[in-house]
Design a protein around this motif. Structure first.
Motif, PDB file in Angstrom:
ATOM      1  N   GLY A   1       0.787  -1.221   0.000  1.00 49.49           N
ATOM      2  CA  GLY A   1       0.000   0.000   0.000  1.00 49.49           C
ATOM      3  C   GLY A   1       0.821   1.274   0.000  1.00 49.49           C
ATOM      4  N   ALA A   2       2.061   1.221   0.498  1.00 47.13           N
ATOM      5  CA  ALA A   2       2.902   2.417   0.536  1.00 47.13           C
ATOM      6  C   ALA A   2       3.575   2.695  -0.804  1.00 47.13           C
ATOM      7  N   ILE A   3       3.508   1.747  -1.734  1.00 45.27           N
ATOM      8  CA  ILE A   3       4.106   1.943  -3.057  1.00 45.27           C
ATOM      9  C   ILE A   3       3.057   2.579  -3.969  1.00 45.27           C
ATOM     10  N   ARG A   4       3.310   3.801  -4.369  1.00 44.90           N
ATOM     11  CA  ARG A   4       2.337   4.537  -5.174  1.00 44.90           C
ATOM     12  C   ARG A   4       2.364   4.124  -6.640  1.00 44.90           C
ATOM     13  N   GLY A   5       3.404   3.444  -7.055  1.00 41.53           N
ATOM     14  CA  GLY A   5       3.506   3.007  -8.438  1.00 41.53           C
ATOM     15  C   GLY A   5       4.951   2.774  -8.823  1.00 41.53           C
ATOM     16  N   VAL A   6       5.145   2.552 -10.110  1.00 38.93           N
ATOM     17  CA  VAL A   6       6.482   2.312 -10.653  1.00 38.93           C
ATOM     18  C   VAL A   6       6.805   3.426 -11.635  1.00 38.93           C
ATOM     19  N   ALA A   7       8.018   3.953 -11.558  1.00 42.35           N
ATOM     20  CA  ALA A   7       8.470   4.984 -12.485  1.00 42.35           C
ATOM     21  C   ALA A   7       9.661   4.465 -13.271  1.00 42.35           C
ATOM     22  N   TYR A   8       9.813   4.983 -14.483  1.00 37.22           N
ATOM     23  CA  TYR A   8      10.954   4.608 -15.309  1.00 37.22           C
ATOM     24  C   TYR A   8      11.940   5.770 -15.289  1.00 37.22           C
TER      25      TYR A   8
ATOM     26  N   ILE B   1       8.182   3.465  -6.378  1.00 36.74           N
ATOM     27  CA  ILE B   1       8.098   4.776  -5.746  1.00 36.74           C
ATOM     28  C   ILE B   1       7.312   4.628  -4.445  1.00 36.74           C
ATOM     29  N   ILE B   2       7.999   4.829  -3.327  1.00 41.10           N
ATOM     30  CA  ILE B   2       7.437   4.616  -2.001  1.00 41.10           C
ATOM     31  C   ILE B   2       7.019   5.958  -1.410  1.00 41.10           C
ATOM     32  N   ASP B   3       5.763   6.066  -1.032  1.00 41.14           N
ATOM     33  CA  ASP B   3       5.265   7.260  -0.354  1.00 41.14           C
ATOM     34  C   ASP B   3       5.809   7.226   1.068  1.00 41.14           C
ATOM     35  N   LEU B   4       6.805   8.054   1.352  1.00 39.07           N
ATOM     36  CA  LEU B   4       7.502   7.973   2.632  1.00 39.07           C
ATOM     37  C   LEU B   4       6.616   8.418   3.788  1.00 39.07           C
ATOM     38  N   ASN B   5       5.666   9.298   3.533  1.00 35.13           N
ATOM     39  CA  ASN B   5       4.746   9.712   4.589  1.00 35.13           C
ATOM     40  C   ASN B   5       3.780   8.587   4.914  1.00 35.13           C
TER      41      ASN B   5
ATOM     42  N   SER C   1       9.365   5.413  16.365  1.00 32.97           N
ATOM     43  CA  SER C   1       9.885   4.088  16.032  1.00 32.97           C
ATOM     44  C   SER C   1      10.464   4.060  14.618  1.00 32.97           C
ATOM     45  N   TYR C   2      10.137   5.056  13.790  1.00 33.43           N
ATOM     46  CA  TYR C   2      10.668   5.123  12.432  1.00 33.43           C
ATOM     47  C   TYR C   2      11.890   6.032  12.333  1.00 33.43           C
ATOM     48  N   LEU C   3      12.423   6.452  13.471  1.00 33.81           N
ATOM     49  CA  LEU C   3      13.581   7.332  13.459  1.00 33.81           C
ATOM     50  C   LEU C   3      14.821   6.599  13.947  1.00 33.81           C
TER      51      LEU C   3
ATOM     52  N   ASP D   1      14.477   5.871   9.788  1.00 28.20           N
ATOM     53  CA  ASP D   1      15.065   4.536   9.703  1.00 28.20           C
ATOM     54  C   ASP D   1      14.571   3.900   8.405  1.00 28.20           C
ATOM     55  N   VAL D   2      15.252   4.198   7.327  1.00 29.86           N
ATOM     56  CA  VAL D   2      14.820   3.727   6.018  1.00 29.86           C
ATOM     57  C   VAL D   2      14.879   2.209   5.927  1.00 29.86           C
ATOM     58  N   GLU D   3      15.826   1.598   6.633  1.00 33.44           N
ATOM     59  CA  GLU D   3      15.908   0.133   6.619  1.00 33.44           C
ATOM     60  C   GLU D   3      14.658  -0.496   7.216  1.00 33.44           C
ATOM     61  N   LYS D   4      14.093   0.131   8.229  1.00 36.62           N
ATOM     62  CA  LYS D   4      12.850  -0.350   8.823  1.00 36.62           C
ATOM     63  C   LYS D   4      11.691  -0.209   7.821  1.00 36.62           C
ATOM     64  N   VAL D   5      11.651   0.939   7.147  1.00 29.68           N
ATOM     65  CA  VAL D   5      10.609   1.170   6.144  1.00 29.68           C
ATOM     66  C   VAL D   5      10.682   0.107   5.050  1.00 29.68           C
ATOM     67  N   LEU D   6      11.874  -0.112   4.523  1.00 24.86           N
ATOM     68  CA  LEU D   6      12.026  -1.078   3.441  1.00 24.86           C
ATOM     69  C   LEU D   6      11.742  -2.498   3.898  1.00 24.86           C
ATOM     70  N   ASP D   7      12.121  -2.832   5.125  1.00 22.18           N
ATOM     71  CA  ASP D   7      11.879  -4.179   5.638  1.00 22.18           C
ATOM     72  C   ASP D   7      10.387  -4.442   5.806  1.00 22.18           C
ATOM     73  N   GLU D   8       9.616  -3.422   6.147  1.00 19.70           N
ATOM     74  CA  GLU D   8       8.169  -3.599   6.295  1.00 19.70           C
ATOM     75  C   GLU D   8       7.498  -3.771   4.935  1.00 19.70           C
ATOM     76  N   ILE D   9       8.060  -3.136   3.911  1.00 15.93           N
ATOM     77  CA  ILE D   9       7.476  -3.230   2.575  1.00 15.93           C
ATOM     78  C   ILE D   9       7.903  -4.525   1.886  1.00 15.93           C
ATOM     79  N   ALA D  10       9.165  -4.864   1.989  1.00 12.02           N
ATOM     80  CA  ALA D  10       9.694  -6.088   1.367  1.00 12.02           C
ATOM     81  C   ALA D  10      10.715  -6.695   2.318  1.00 12.02           C
ATOM     82  N   PRO D  11      10.269  -7.537   3.261  1.00 14.42           N
ATOM     83  CA  PRO D  11      11.177  -8.101   4.267  1.00 14.42           C
ATOM     84  C   PRO D  11      12.379  -8.806   3.658  1.00 14.42           C
TER      85      PRO D  11
END
Length: 304
Positions: A57-64, A72-76, A131-133, A148-158
């Motif tokens: 759900g946090a991925i708004r789409g794919v860009a080239y 493209i990950i909506d960071l908010n 918890s995201y800092l 904590d970008v690693e936490k964000v990415l791990d939640e999206i694609a462990p």
């Protein structure tokens, strides 16, 4: 080639000086955030996005971007906020983390600042928002939060943390590993890999905490007698991994400690940085087999 070498030289001037460059940006409000410039490939106005089914759900789409399809990950949205609106007038920060390229959708991008890691502190505790800092700092008398970008990415694609390569550790008794990383996700990933090898580890949340621990050990015994090696992140509040490594290698009671720098930073600058501070090895995050093999090599040589 001369331009590349000049760029390497300019960037490596920060190594061992406990400094970094932060790109400041905002998401949906007035709060400022920061990201290490080393991880940023480029900043672009958000291009047209292709929405694909079954995406997180946090991925708004794919860009080239320059012929490459990137998520493209909506960071908010990924950190518990509302979806960023009016995306055609927003920006993406194209980054490289953990061997992958992704774009982070942000509201606006401000400027790059040069700052001392000593001025970057661990985040407050007690709030889910924090918890995201991984860190906070102050710029122009206003708070800047480092996500904590690693936490964000791990939640999206462990990330897979299972060791699949057959590893044999010789003389495993009393072999401990010191791990220094400001990301709770990264610490857990490394700990699981070491546990799978039958090794015990001590965890530190930043370079200063790791160095304080080593100084205490050095009061009663040689550091290398307690720790077979240290695995350290590079980006950490208060004291980064490069400064930590330099401090250890310049200390006669600690200099024999084997150090693996283990970081999501990637690119052509890493080898020059590793050589400058005197680290023994560098491994890009996160491949459990590569990490396990590197640890096995150190401990098995030590056991011979």
């Amino acid at each position: 080639m001369a331009g590349v070498l000049d760029s390497v030289n300019q960037r490596t001037q920060l190594v061992g000086q406990n400094r970094l460059e932060l790109l400041l940006f905002k998401l949906g409000g007035i709060q400022r955030y920061g990201i290490n410039v080393f991880k940023v490939r480029e900043v672009l106005q958000c291009p047209p996005l292709t929405v694909l089914p079954k995406l997180n759900g946090a991925i708004r789409g794919v860009a080239y971007v320059r012929g490459q399809a990137i998520s493209i990950i909506d960071l908010n949205l990924a950190t518990g906020g509302r979806a960023i609106d009016d995306i055609e007038n927003r920006f993406i920060i194209v980054t490289e983390y953990n061997r992958s390229v992704q774009g982070f959708l942000v509201g606006s991008v401000e400027r790059i600042i040069n700052i001392n890691w000593e001025d970057i502190l661990p985040p407050p505790t007690g709030s889910s928002r924090y918890s995201y800092l991984t860190a906070v700092t102050e710029v122009d008398n206003r708070l800047v939060e480092v996500l904590d970008v690693e936490k964000v990415l791990d939640e999206i694609a462990p990330v897979n943390t299972e060791v699949t390569t057959q590893i044999t550790i010789k003389n495993i008794k009393n072999k401990r590993v010191l791990v220094a990383d400001d990301s709770s996700v990264a610490r857990k990933q490394i700990q699981r890999t070491l546990t799978a090898l039958g090794l015990e580890c001590d965890l530190a949340k930043n370079g200063k905490e790791a160095l304080d621990l080593l100084n205490e050990v050095a009061k009663t015994q040689p550091v290398f007698e307690k720790y077979a090696l240290m695995i350290s992140d590079v980006e950490m509040p208060e004291m980064d991994g490069y400064t930590l490594t330099s401090a250890i290698k310049s200390n006669t009671d600690m200099k024999d400690l084997y150090i693996i720098l283990h970081t999501s930073l990637s690119g052509i600058f890493n080898q020059a940085m590793v050589e400058k501070v005197g680290a023994n090895d560098f491994i890009a995050k996160f491949n459990p087999d590569e990490l396990a093999i590197a640890v096995q090599k150190v401990i098995n040589v030590d056991a011979e």
